[in-house]
Design an enzyme around this catalytic site. Sequence first.
Site, mmCIF file in Angstrom:
data_model
loop_
_atom_site.group_PDB
_atom_site.id
_atom_site.type_symbol
_atom_site.label_atom_id
_atom_site.label_comp_id
_atom_site.label_asym_id
_atom_site.label_seq_id
_atom_site.Cartn_x
_atom_site.Cartn_y
_atom_site.Cartn_z
ATOM 1 N N LEU A 30 11.089 6.162 -6.670
ATOM 2 C CA LEU A 30 9.861 6.273 -5.870
ATOM 3 C C LEU A 30 9.834 5.167 -4.827
ATOM 4 C CD1 LEU A 30 7.096 7.096 -8.497
ATOM 5 C CD2 LEU A 30 8.377 8.634 -7.055
ATOM 6 N N GLY A 74 0.811 -1.212 0.000
ATOM 7 C CA GLY A 74 0.000 0.000 0.000
ATOM 8 C C GLY A 74 0.847 1.265 0.000
ATOM 9 N N GLY A 117 5.240 4.108 -8.980
ATOM 10 C CA GLY A 117 5.984 2.851 -9.171
ATOM 11 C C GLY A 117 5.033 1.668 -9.132
ATOM 12 N N HIS A 118 4.173 1.640 -8.104
ATOM 13 C CA HIS A 118 3.177 0.566 -8.022
ATOM 14 C C HIS A 118 2.253 0.588 -9.254
ATOM 15 C CE1 HIS A 118 3.919 1.422 -3.579
ATOM 16 N NE2 HIS A 118 4.178 0.137 -3.649
ATOM 17 N N VAL A 169 10.697 3.118 -11.368
ATOM 18 C CA VAL A 169 10.111 4.427 -11.695
ATOM 19 C C VAL A 169 10.749 5.458 -10.769
ATOM 20 C CG1 VAL A 169 7.989 5.794 -11.792
ATOM 21 C CG2 VAL A 169 7.958 3.382 -12.463
ATOM 22 N N ASP A 209 13.289 -3.394 -5.988
ATOM 23 C CA ASP A 209 13.684 -4.323 -4.919
ATOM 24 C C ASP A 209 14.448 -5.486 -5.558
ATOM 25 O OD1 ASP A 209 12.070 -3.484 -2.237
ATOM 26 O OD2 ASP A 209 10.968 -2.940 -4.032
ATOM 27 N N HIS A 237 2.151 4.554 -5.117
ATOM 28 C CA HIS A 237 2.699 5.671 -5.893
ATOM 29 C C HIS A 237 2.853 5.207 -7.340
ATOM 30 C CE1 HIS A 237 6.361 3.359 -5.570
ATOM 31 N NE2 HIS A 237 6.370 3.468 -4.244
ATOM 32 N N GLY A 239 8.734 -5.021 -8.873
ATOM 33 C CA GLY A 239 9.588 -3.940 -9.349
ATOM 34 C C GLY A 239 11.068 -4.285 -9.209
#
Length: 285
Positions: A184, A31, A36-37, A176, A150, A34, A147
């Site tokens: 982000l 949660g 990136g998600h 991103v 990580d 942003h 992503g």
Amino acid sequence: MEILKTTSQMQAACGNFRRQGKRIGLIPTMGALHAGHLSLVRAARGSCDVVAVSIFVNPAQFGPDEDFSKYPRSLEQDCALLQADRVDLVFAPSMEEMYPPGTSTFVAVEGVSERLDGASRPGHFRGVTTVVSKLFHIAMPQQAFFGQKDAAQVAVLSKMVRDLNMDVELVICPIVREADGLALSSRNAYLDRDHRRQALVLNRAMARAQECALAGEHSSARLLQEARAIIAYEPEVRIDYLAAVNPETLDDVADVHEGALIAVAAYVGPTRLIDNLLISKCASV
Ligand code: AMP
């Protein structure tokens, strides 16, 4: 968009879609969403019929002295963003729903889980692999989206999927960044103005590493020294790790070539941030 709070609701909803022959794409998150998600949501939308996002701040991946209790939580706002991006299912279980009292089964990927963040945050990846395995069993997605931000998590989860013959394809999406280069992260919300400015040094250090590699510097010791020197400009940035590694095993590499991963974790004031870069092309000697 359906917002589901229990595992049985989520299993039933995903089961229905599967029986209709639909491809499910799952995006596990904690949660505080942003861009990136949302880039993962868009990637899932491009290759799946059903996009499911889980939102769960997983206590099992936080150490006792870490920020579990103050981690940003904004379920309503997250759901509004996901609805606008035409997500089909949001799975937002409670802690008791994910870990009912008496839970005693965990998934651990030995070796690679002890490198980079795994070395600094003992038990972190055991928490990640356990919760992601549970989410895979609940949703049974054909694809799951993560992503590159990580990078160590990508290595650990890829190994888990291989070792346990999980029938899911991991899709890894690029980092991103803000226009000024800051990757982000939900934890950027912790940064005050000055720390946010100082945090830019991480991306600059990665860029310097890439520049050195392009100029023909293959020695990881020298290349990391250059990156370390950039980070040293900022007085309140303290390196946790800075390493040149093989992106699959996370083992250190002595020579940096195309595809090597340069990864950094650093405290910017009290906030721990990570960033990384896959070396894209090196000059030959
Ligand atoms: P988190 O909510 O931090 O657990 O992140 C959920 C997923 O979003 C993970 O797969 C992250 O790697 C990914 N993610 C987080 N930040 C970014 C970013 N800046 N760019 C791309 N993916 C990201």
